[in-house]
Design a protein around this motif. Sequence first.
Motif, PDB file in Angstrom:
ATOM      1  N   TRP A 112       0.839  -1.187   0.000  1.00  0.00           N
ATOM      2  CA  TRP A 112       0.000   0.000   0.000  1.00  0.00           C
ATOM      3  C   TRP A 112       0.881   1.246   0.000  1.00  0.00           C
ATOM      4  CZ3 TRP A 112       1.056  -2.924   4.239  1.00  0.00           C
ATOM      5  CH2 TRP A 112       1.503  -2.274   5.395  1.00  0.00           C
ATOM      6  N   VAL A 113       0.236   2.392  -0.098  1.00  0.00           N
ATOM      7  CA  VAL A 113       0.953   3.672  -0.147  1.00  0.00           C
ATOM      8  C   VAL A 113       0.261   4.663   0.766  1.00  0.00           C
ATOM      9  CG1 VAL A 113      -0.377   4.508  -2.129  1.00  0.00           C
ATOM     10  CG2 VAL A 113       1.860   5.499  -1.655  1.00  0.00           C
ATOM     11  N   GLU A 114       1.059   5.507   1.406  1.00  0.00           N
ATOM     12  CA  GLU A 114       0.559   6.637   2.190  1.00  0.00           C
ATOM     13  C   GLU A 114       1.192   7.896   1.615  1.00  0.00           C
ATOM     14  OE1 GLU A 114       1.435   6.051   6.265  1.00  0.00           O
ATOM     15  OE2 GLU A 114       0.091   4.330   6.508  1.00  0.00           O
ATOM     16  N   SER A 115       0.336   8.857   1.231  1.00  0.00           N
ATOM     17  CA  SER A 115       0.876  10.043   0.565  1.00  0.00           C
ATOM     18  C   SER A 115      -0.116  11.179   0.639  1.00  0.00           C
ATOM     19  CB  SER A 115       1.191   9.733  -0.903  1.00  0.00           C
ATOM     20  OG  SER A 115       1.696  10.880  -1.560  1.00  0.00           O
ATOM     21  N   GLU A 116       0.420  12.394   0.579  1.00  0.00           N
ATOM     22  CA  GLU A 116      -0.357  13.618   0.433  1.00  0.00           C
ATOM     23  C   GLU A 116       0.334  14.487  -0.602  1.00  0.00           C
ATOM     24  OE1 GLU A 116      -0.885  15.688   4.043  1.00  0.00           O
ATOM     25  OE2 GLU A 116      -2.237  14.214   4.933  1.00  0.00           O
ATOM     26  N   PRO A 117      -0.438  15.268  -1.352  1.00  0.00           N
ATOM     27  CA  PRO A 117       0.196  16.160  -2.335  1.00  0.00           C
ATOM     28  C   PRO A 117       1.209  17.087  -1.675  1.00  0.00           C
ATOM     29  CG  PRO A 117      -2.174  16.048  -2.694  1.00  0.00           C
ATOM     30  CD  PRO A 117      -1.900  15.327  -1.423  1.00  0.00           C
ATOM     31  N   ASP A 118       2.371  17.216  -2.311  1.00  0.00           N
ATOM     32  CA  ASP A 118       3.471  18.099  -1.873  1.00  0.00           C
ATOM     33  C   ASP A 118       4.104  17.661  -0.563  1.00  0.00           C
ATOM     34  OD1 ASP A 118       2.975  19.739  -4.102  1.00  0.00           O
ATOM     35  OD2 ASP A 118       1.462  20.866  -2.993  1.00  0.00           O
ATOM     36  N   ARG A 119       3.854  16.431  -0.110  1.00  0.00           N
ATOM     37  CA  ARG A 119       4.454  15.957   1.141  1.00  0.00           C
ATOM     38  C   ARG A 119       5.141  14.607   0.973  1.00  0.00           C
ATOM     39  NH1 ARG A 119       0.584  17.567   6.278  1.00  0.00           N
ATOM     40  NH2 ARG A 119       0.499  19.809   5.858  1.00  0.00           N
ATOM     41  N   GLY A 120       5.477  14.268  -0.233  1.00  0.00           N
ATOM     42  CA  GLY A 120       6.176  13.025  -0.460  1.00  0.00           C
ATOM     43  C   GLY A 120       5.248  11.825  -0.410  1.00  0.00           C
ATOM     44  N   ALA A 121       5.840  10.640  -0.500  1.00  0.00           N
ATOM     45  CA  ALA A 121       5.074   9.392  -0.491  1.00  0.00           C
ATOM     46  C   ALA A 121       5.887   8.317   0.204  1.00  0.00           C
ATOM     47  CB  ALA A 121       4.723   8.962  -1.921  1.00  0.00           C
ATOM     48  N   THR A 122       5.182   7.400   0.855  1.00  0.00           N
ATOM     49  CA  THR A 122       5.808   6.254   1.502  1.00  0.00           C
ATOM     50  C   THR A 122       5.101   4.995   1.023  1.00  0.00           C
ATOM     51  OG1 THR A 122       6.357   7.550   3.462  1.00  0.00           O
ATOM     52  CG2 THR A 122       6.393   5.159   3.691  1.00  0.00           C
ATOM     53  N   PHE A 123       5.867   4.094   0.402  1.00  0.00           N
ATOM     54  CA  PHE A 123       5.342   2.814  -0.059  1.00  0.00           C
ATOM     55  C   PHE A 123       5.687   1.741   0.970  1.00  0.00           C
ATOM     56  CE2 PHE A 123       5.307   5.294  -3.857  1.00  0.00           C
ATOM     57  CZ  PHE A 123       4.301   4.768  -4.646  1.00  0.00           C
ATOM     58  N   PHE A 124       4.720   0.899   1.282  1.00  0.00           N
ATOM     59  CA  PHE A 124       4.893  -0.171   2.254  1.00  0.00           C
ATOM     60  C   PHE A 124       4.583  -1.512   1.593  1.00  0.00           C
ATOM     61  CE2 PHE A 124       3.615   3.603   4.553  1.00  0.00           C
ATOM     62  CZ  PHE A 124       4.369   3.593   5.711  1.00  0.00           C
ATOM     63  N   PHE A 125       5.272  -2.555   2.033  1.00  0.00           N
ATOM     64  CA  PHE A 125       4.791  -3.912   1.767  1.00  0.00           C
ATOM     65  C   PHE A 125       5.146  -4.777   2.969  1.00  0.00           C
ATOM     66  CE2 PHE A 125       9.120  -4.350   0.090  1.00  0.00           C
ATOM     67  CZ  PHE A 125       9.499  -5.622   0.532  1.00  0.00           C
ATOM     68  N   SER A 126       4.294  -5.754   3.222  1.00  0.00           N
ATOM     69  CA  SER A 126       4.484  -6.647   4.366  1.00  0.00           C
ATOM     70  C   SER A 126       4.498  -8.092   3.881  1.00  0.00           C
ATOM     71  CB  SER A 126       3.362  -6.452   5.388  1.00  0.00           C
ATOM     72  OG  SER A 126       2.112  -6.813   4.839  1.00  0.00           O
ATOM     73  N   VAL A 127       5.315  -8.900   4.525  1.00  0.00           N
ATOM     74  CA  VAL A 127       5.378 -10.337   4.255  1.00  0.00           C
ATOM     75  C   VAL A 127       5.446 -11.059   5.595  1.00  0.00           C
ATOM     76  CG1 VAL A 127       6.418 -10.247   1.956  1.00  0.00           C
ATOM     77  CG2 VAL A 127       7.884 -10.119   3.957  1.00  0.00           C
ATOM     78  N   PRO A 128       4.878 -12.264   5.695  1.00  0.00           N
ATOM     79  CA  PRO A 128       4.865 -12.973   6.976  1.00  0.00           C
ATOM     80  C   PRO A 128       6.273 -13.400   7.387  1.00  0.00           C
ATOM     81  CG  PRO A 128       3.185 -13.829   5.497  1.00  0.00           C
ATOM     82  CD  PRO A 128       4.080 -12.949   4.674  1.00  0.00           C
ATOM     83  N   LEU A 129       6.511 -13.377   8.690  1.00  0.00           N
ATOM     84  CA  LEU A 129       7.765 -13.873   9.252  1.00  0.00           C
ATOM     85  C   LEU A 129       7.727 -15.382   9.384  1.00  0.00           C
ATOM     86  CD1 LEU A 129       8.195 -11.159  12.015  1.00  0.00           C
ATOM     87  CD2 LEU A 129       9.578 -11.375   9.951  1.00  0.00           C
TER      88      LEU A 129
END
Length: 665
Positions: free
Chosen positions: A625-642
């Motif tokens: 998934w992604v978390e982002s706002e205009p003009d504030r950059g973006a952070t991409f995440f992914f998760s996998v089981p341990l």
Amino acid sequence: MPRSTALVRALARSSSAAACLVGLLVLVGWALDVMVLKSMGAALPAMRPSAALGLLLAGGALGLRLRCDASPVRRWMGTGMAWATALLGAASLVDGVVAGVMASGGGLDALFLRLFGEDGFASPGIKPSPLTSLCLLLLGPALALLDRGTPQRLSWSDAFVSLTLMAALLGLNGFLLGPLVTPAAVPFFQERSMGLHTTCLLILLAVGTLCARPDLGLMGRLTQDTLGGFVARRLVPVTLMGPPLLGLTLVVMHLSGRLSHDAKFPLFSTVVAAGGAALVLMAARALDLLDNERRRATTALEASEVRFRTLLDTAPDPMVVVDASGRVRFANAEVERVFGYRREALLDRGVELLVPEGLHGPSTSASPRPTGAGRMVSGRRQDGTCVPLEVRLSPLEGAGDATTIAILRDVTERRELEKLREEYVGLISHDLRNPLHTINLRAHLLQRALHERKLEREGHMAQAIIHNVEWMNTMIEELLEGSRLESGSVTLRRESRDLGRFLEEVLERDVAPDTRERFRLHLAEPLPPVPMDAARLERVVTNLLTNAIKYSPKGTPVDVRLSAVHEQAVVSVSNLGAGLAAQDAARLFDKYYRTEDGRSADGKGLGLGLYISRLIVEAHGGHIWVESEPDRGATFFFSVPLEMAKASRPETPEPQPQPARQRAG
């Protein structure tokens, strides 16, 4: 703040200020021996010092306790002044009623007068009213217990204020209505022991104490937007203040010679009876207005419900309304067609009858999907056969807590079309690779020959051919990889790897040396190993790192973080670029989707990079998934089981296409 609440708060502040001002002026009048200040008027009797001090203490306590968020010191001072008011009232009551010392020139007031240099009262024949002391005795606890109430129940403060108000009204009515039954033997304003100004200020303080907390207790019921509050706001002021105002009118008429003594009481009784009938009619009219509004609202609601049910019933997809307990409250005609059940048989049945795994998926899911996002599930018809469905949930406002509309879209035909498309893409991609391989081989031979003959210009042309062949090869490989992952024909070659060490290797191996210094790797404490297909997961990480560099300003850092959340390893890649709009973030992981910035930055892509990354991560049992706002950059995440969660999963899970999970920035 509602208008009624603002008005009652203003009334509370005004009553506090008025009581403090009058009490202070009266005490100053006694200290300076100014009769106008002592009596607050030429025709009124002098207010006793104990009553003036009580008004000053009560008004100060109310002013200090008005704000709910007042400092502790301010609250303690207000509470102390409230209990001092009660103590003064109790002492005055004992002094005046039990001992009777005030009539003989002693007591509290005599003590105050000695402090002011006075010997006694100007009118010693008028005894003080015990109602003044009683009002102060009751008003003190009411102010001290101001915050003990709740919106649903009456408090002790309300009880004390109500008693104070009744005692003050008793004094006021005795002052105004006494001459109705007895002939006036002395000047009117001096024939009653409880002065008019004292009575009015005590009533004002009692009302101000109620208004100090307009959302609690008795005043909360008066100000709330309900039928009871609507009627009470119109009737209570009239019933409390109607008789005193009527009595004052009759007294004024009597003093002006327009009304005889024998006619006062009959006229008062007649007007009170007529006023009571008028109040009943006012209440009846108010109830009629509210009842008419309720009927119109009910009719509009019923019409809206009919339109809503008609809309749902004519929808092209199966739609059900499910309550908080998961029971079906409504099903449209498409539900009958797809599942084979009659709608009457589904009502009040669990939705698991149609979707065995439930609308929200298994209860053990570590990362529930947001409401409104589609999810692929398997439905069950009445004959026991399965049907592939896409579930979309939407909360139904105004229909109770947690009531949800579920759209169950039959995707059988879409699955067949996707299968045909995947076969077509696979066939075309395979047939394209052979001629491209031949073109690539011949272009390399041509480039070598041109280099030997030192034909640099023609050599650059050959290099352009090789570059475009490689680009086409990459696109074909993306189409093939996406087709394989969508069809579930990929067998992941899992091996337990240290994800932190894996990220270090990817940064060292796949990032260009001139941009490597921009990456900052943040690793949490050592994590358990992750069972993963290293080659495919490397493709996901490389894709995220490349995008972070491509869409962030030159020289800005890119943070790569690894942490553990609920038996999942979570990798995030953050950049300081322009960010994403909400509509782009919601579709970023869809097939062939590209943002405007992406199309302008690189016109050669197909929009499959993040889509394939999503399929790879979901094939590992994780989410992206992604978390982002205009003009504030973006952070991409992914998760996998341990590794610790490996036993609860099959070794090679069958991936199911699911929409990307988006979180608001």
